[in-house]
Scaffold this active site. Structure first.
Site, PDB file in Angstrom:
ATOM      1  N   ASN A   1     -14.602  -5.225   2.639  1.00  0.00           N
ATOM      2  CA  ASN A   1     -13.860  -6.485   2.513  1.00  0.00           C
ATOM      3  C   ASN A   1     -14.678  -7.682   2.986  1.00  0.00           C
ATOM      4  O   ASN A   1     -14.645  -8.746   2.375  1.00  0.00           O
ATOM      5  CB  ASN A   1     -12.538  -6.410   3.293  1.00  0.00           C
ATOM      6  CG  ASN A   1     -11.438  -5.790   2.447  1.00  0.00           C
ATOM      7  OD1 ASN A   1     -11.692  -5.356   1.331  1.00  0.00           O
ATOM      8  ND2 ASN A   1     -10.238  -5.732   2.967  1.00  0.00           N
TER       9      ASN A   1
ATOM     10  N   CYS B   1      -5.411  -9.363   3.129  1.00  0.00           N
ATOM     11  CA  CYS B   1      -6.505  -8.538   3.643  1.00  0.00           C
ATOM     12  C   CYS B   1      -7.753  -9.317   4.063  1.00  0.00           C
ATOM     13  O   CYS B   1      -8.138  -9.262   5.228  1.00  0.00           O
ATOM     14  CB  CYS B   1      -6.892  -7.487   2.605  1.00  0.00           C
ATOM     15  SG  CYS B   1      -5.582  -6.290   2.354  1.00  0.00           S
TER      16      CYS B   1
ATOM     17  N   VAL C   1       0.830  -1.210   0.000  1.00  0.00           N
ATOM     18  CA  VAL C   1       0.000   0.000   0.000  1.00  0.00           C
ATOM     19  C   VAL C   1       0.866   1.263   0.000  1.00  0.00           C
ATOM     20  O   VAL C   1       0.663   2.174  -0.806  1.00  0.00           O
ATOM     21  CB  VAL C   1      -0.966   0.001   1.206  1.00  0.00           C
ATOM     22  CG1 VAL C   1      -1.624   1.363   1.387  1.00  0.00           C
ATOM     23  CG2 VAL C   1      -2.035  -1.059   1.017  1.00  0.00           C
TER      24      VAL C   1
HETATM   25  P1  NAD Z   1       3.109  -4.568   4.008  1.00  0.00           P
HETATM   26  O1  NAD Z   1       3.435  -5.582   5.029  1.00  0.00           O
HETATM   27  O2  NAD Z   1       3.310  -4.898   2.572  1.00  0.00           O
HETATM   28  O3  NAD Z   1       3.916  -3.220   4.305  1.00  0.00           O
HETATM   29  C1  NAD Z   1       4.070  -2.653   5.545  1.00  0.00           C
HETATM   30  C2  NAD Z   1       5.410  -1.936   5.607  1.00  0.00           C
HETATM   31  O4  NAD Z   1       5.521  -1.236   6.847  1.00  0.00           O
HETATM   32  C3  NAD Z   1       6.615  -2.891   5.538  1.00  0.00           C
HETATM   33  O5  NAD Z   1       7.489  -2.465   4.506  1.00  0.00           O
HETATM   34  C4  NAD Z   1       7.268  -2.730   6.923  1.00  0.00           C
HETATM   35  O6  NAD Z   1       8.691  -2.875   6.887  1.00  0.00           O
HETATM   36  C5  NAD Z   1       6.867  -1.314   7.262  1.00  0.00           C
HETATM   37  N1  NAD Z   1       6.966  -0.993   8.688  1.00  0.00           N
HETATM   38  C6  NAD Z   1       6.681  -1.761   9.761  1.00  0.00           C
HETATM   39  N2  NAD Z   1       6.901  -1.069  10.906  1.00  0.00           N
HETATM   40  C7  NAD Z   1       7.328   0.167  10.547  1.00  0.00           C
HETATM   41  C8  NAD Z   1       7.719   1.329  11.265  1.00  0.00           C
HETATM   42  N3  NAD Z   1       7.712   1.361  12.583  1.00  0.00           N
HETATM   43  N4  NAD Z   1       8.127   2.401  10.571  1.00  0.00           N
HETATM   44  C9  NAD Z   1       8.145   2.390   9.213  1.00  0.00           C
HETATM   45  N5  NAD Z   1       7.770   1.314   8.470  1.00  0.00           N
HETATM   46  C10 NAD Z   1       7.380   0.215   9.139  1.00  0.00           C
HETATM   47  O7  NAD Z   1       1.595  -4.176   4.277  1.00  0.00           O
HETATM   48  P2  NAD Z   1       0.533  -3.686   3.187  1.00  0.00           P
HETATM   49  O8  NAD Z   1       0.007  -4.829   2.422  1.00  0.00           O
HETATM   50  O9  NAD Z   1       1.079  -2.515   2.468  1.00  0.00           O
HETATM   51  O10 NAD Z   1      -0.659  -3.208   4.160  1.00  0.00           O
HETATM   52  C11 NAD Z   1      -0.552  -2.044   4.963  1.00  0.00           C
HETATM   53  C12 NAD Z   1      -1.926  -1.736   5.529  1.00  0.00           C
HETATM   54  O11 NAD Z   1      -2.830  -1.445   4.456  1.00  0.00           O
HETATM   55  C13 NAD Z   1      -2.557  -2.882   6.305  1.00  0.00           C
HETATM   56  O12 NAD Z   1      -3.318  -2.364   7.350  1.00  0.00           O
HETATM   57  C14 NAD Z   1      -3.465  -3.529   5.273  1.00  0.00           C
HETATM   58  O13 NAD Z   1      -4.535  -4.205   5.861  1.00  0.00           O
HETATM   59  C15 NAD Z   1      -3.950  -2.323   4.505  1.00  0.00           C
HETATM   60  N6  NAD Z   1      -4.360  -2.596   3.137  1.00  0.00           N
HETATM   61  C16 NAD Z   1      -3.663  -3.470   2.363  1.00  0.00           C
HETATM   62  C17 NAD Z   1      -4.059  -3.682   1.056  1.00  0.00           C
HETATM   63  C18 NAD Z   1      -3.300  -4.656   0.171  1.00  0.00           C
HETATM   64  O14 NAD Z   1      -3.833  -5.034  -0.862  1.00  0.00           O
HETATM   65  N7  NAD Z   1      -2.109  -5.067   0.541  1.00  0.00           N
HETATM   66  C19 NAD Z   1      -5.160  -3.014   0.513  1.00  0.00           C
HETATM   67  C20 NAD Z   1      -5.839  -2.093   1.328  1.00  0.00           C
HETATM   68  C21 NAD Z   1      -5.428  -1.904   2.635  1.00  0.00           C
END
Ligand code: NAD
Length: 453
Positions: A218, A270, A11
């Site tokens: 979702n 998700c 995201v």
């Molecule tokens: P992800 O795991 O791909 O990415 C999260 C990132 O955050 C990682 O790169 C991690 O290293 C970083 N991180 C962790 N702790 C940190 C900190 N203290 N400081 C800075 N960076 C830090 O997760 P994602 O799939 O991008 O999802 C993120 C959020 O968005 C979640 O809540 C998810 O439910 C939501 N979301 C995801 C999607 C999807 O399709 N993946 C769609 C809509 C919403």
């Protein structure tokens, strides 16, 4: 505008890149140093169609920056997005450790005198339970800052689909903003206006409704898929064809055509965690969300709909059998394997004494990081077929849709395909002499070797 995105995963990276594409100076922050280093070398860390082109352009033109320095990024940004993980905790709830930890850190940074003079908006893009905006606000207030004066918290759930994330972000069907601050609403609307020029709405609501909107979306989609999987299971028993039923109901505008495809269950980062989290939220409010309870139970065993066909075909024992699995990602056009139904199928095969060679156009590395040497990996789809008793299709990648069936027949020992995504035509495969099993569709009589159904 100066935008900062904290968390550079699926995201965060798409969000940051797309804001830069619209001319904003964007800095993406992550604690993963290796990830930031790679991004700073101009290399993407995820596979997402269309991302490379705009990533390269905005990186080259210095609108898109990457850092591990949270303090610097926060100080120099007007709008701070949280795109942090909210994984499933032991009890099924969303784990807010990352979100609240970073909120606390932002509070500390903003409370430093030099930064205090500027108003900031902290925007939660992570999927979070009802009430999280209040918690984020409290964390920042704890550092002595005043909400509405020094900062505001906005809920801005993200609806992008992996595999279509860039398209979804650049042209969203809607943007949801949860805020009671007029000031924050004005700035956020300005930020998002270039994305909704075709007339799609920016829907402003209160924070709690915004947070719940994401879960409701979702959970509804997960329910739709699960409902169709149960119809498919019934079709198999009743001698009906789920494809025909899908066409029959999908033409009803009240139902719609999308998310009606039967298969081996939903997965990904998700749907599973969000359905669990909503069920948990309901319980916290003394409400038993019975539909979601059923969705989880049905989905958890839907991969068995395919595995049990495989077991029966091989007379009840998979010991010593070898399988080629096409598709490892949780869906097509992504390298994401979190909660992948393909992995559930593989684990079920391995637990029954079988061995597996997998192939996926993009999810080989991500699978290797999860399954390691438990399976073998093939450089191309046909190489995976060598010595296989059967081909098992788990992800609907386009390149699997029209394969060379003659080659499959020649290479696969038992000339049988188990298709968890209903990609092929049963009759034409039967004419070619291939046994073929899919989900919710009648099997040609000659295909039955076991007691399937
Ligand atoms: P992800 O795991 O791909 O990415 C999260 C990132 O955050 C990682 O790169 C991690 O290293 C970083 N991180 C962790 N702790 C940190 C900190 N203290 N400081 C800075 N960076 C830090 O997760 P994602 O799939 O991008 O999802 C993120 C959020 O968005 C979640 O809540 C998810 O439910 C939501 N979301 C995801 C999607 C999807 O399709 N993946 C769609 C809509 C919403």
């Amino acid at each position: 505008m100066n935008v900062c995105v904290i968390g550079t995963g699926y995201v965060g990276l798409v969000t940051g890149t797309c804001f830069a594409e619209m001319g904003n100076r964007t800095v993406c922050v992550d604690i993963d140093e290796a990830k930031i280093e790679k991004l700073n070398q101009g290399q993407l860390t995820i596979f997402e169609p269309g991302l490379e082109l705009i990533f390269e352009r905005n990186f080259r033109e210095e609108r898109l920056h990457f850092t591990t320095d949270l303090a610097d990024a926060v100080r120099n940004s007007e709008i701070i997005f949280l795109a942090l993980p909210t994984p499933m905790a032991e009890d099924g709830s969303a784990d807010l450790t990352y979100v609240l930890g970073v909120a606390r850190e932002i509070g500390r940074l903003l409370s430093e005198d030099s930064a205090r003079k500027t108003y900031k908006i902290v925007v939660n893009k992570s999927t979070v339970p009802v009430g999280t905006s209040d918690l984020v606000r409290s964390e920042i207030e704890r550092a002595g800052l005043i909400s509405g004066e020094n900062f505001d918290v906005v809920s801005n759930p993200e609806f992008l689909r992996e595999g279509l994330a860039v398209e979804d972000f650049l042209k969203p069907e809607r943007v949801v903003l949860g805020t009671s601050s007029h000031r924050a609403k004005e700035i956020m609307t300005q930020l998002y206006e270039p994305f909704v020029r075709s007339g799609n709405p920016i829907i402003v609501m209160d924070e709690r409704s915004s947070e719940l909107t994401k879960y409701a979306a979702n959970a509804f989609l997960a329910t739709k898929i699960t409902f169709m999987n149960e119809i498919a299971n019934l079709c198999e028993r009743a001698g009906a064809n789920v494809e025909q039923v899908r066409h029959g109901i999908g033409t009803d505008s009240r139902i719609g055509k999308q998310f009606l495809y039967a298969g081996i269950g939903f997965g990904g980062s998700c749907f599973p965690k969000d359905v669990h989290a909503l069920l948990r939220t309901a319980a916290e409010y003394d409400y038993i969300f019975q539909t979601l309870d059923a969705v989880i139970k049905v989905n958890d065993k839907q991969h068995e709909a395919l595995v049990s066909k495989i077991v029966e075909y091989f007379d009840g024992s998979l010991d010593g059998r070898h399988f080629a699995v096409w598709g490892l990602a949780f869906k097509a056009n992504t390298d994401d394997v979190r909660e992948s139904p393909a992995h559930a199928v593989i684990r079920a095969l391995l637990s029954r004494g079988a061995s597996v060679t997998g192939f996926d156009p993009e999810a080989m590395e991500t699978t290797r990081s999860v399954l390691g040497d438990a399976i073998m990996y093939a450089p191309d789809p046909y190489a995976a077929l060598h010595n296989a008793n059967a081909l098992v299709v788990c992800t609907e990648w386009n390149e699997f849709r029209r394969p060379d069936f003659e080659k499959i027949k020649e290479l696969v020992h038992d000339a049988v395909i188990f298709d968890g995504r209903n990609l092929y035509n049963a009759e034409s495969l039967s004419r070619l002499g291939l046994d073929y099993f899919s989900i919710g569709r009648p099997q040609p009589a000659r295909a039955f070797k076991g007691t399937v159904g």
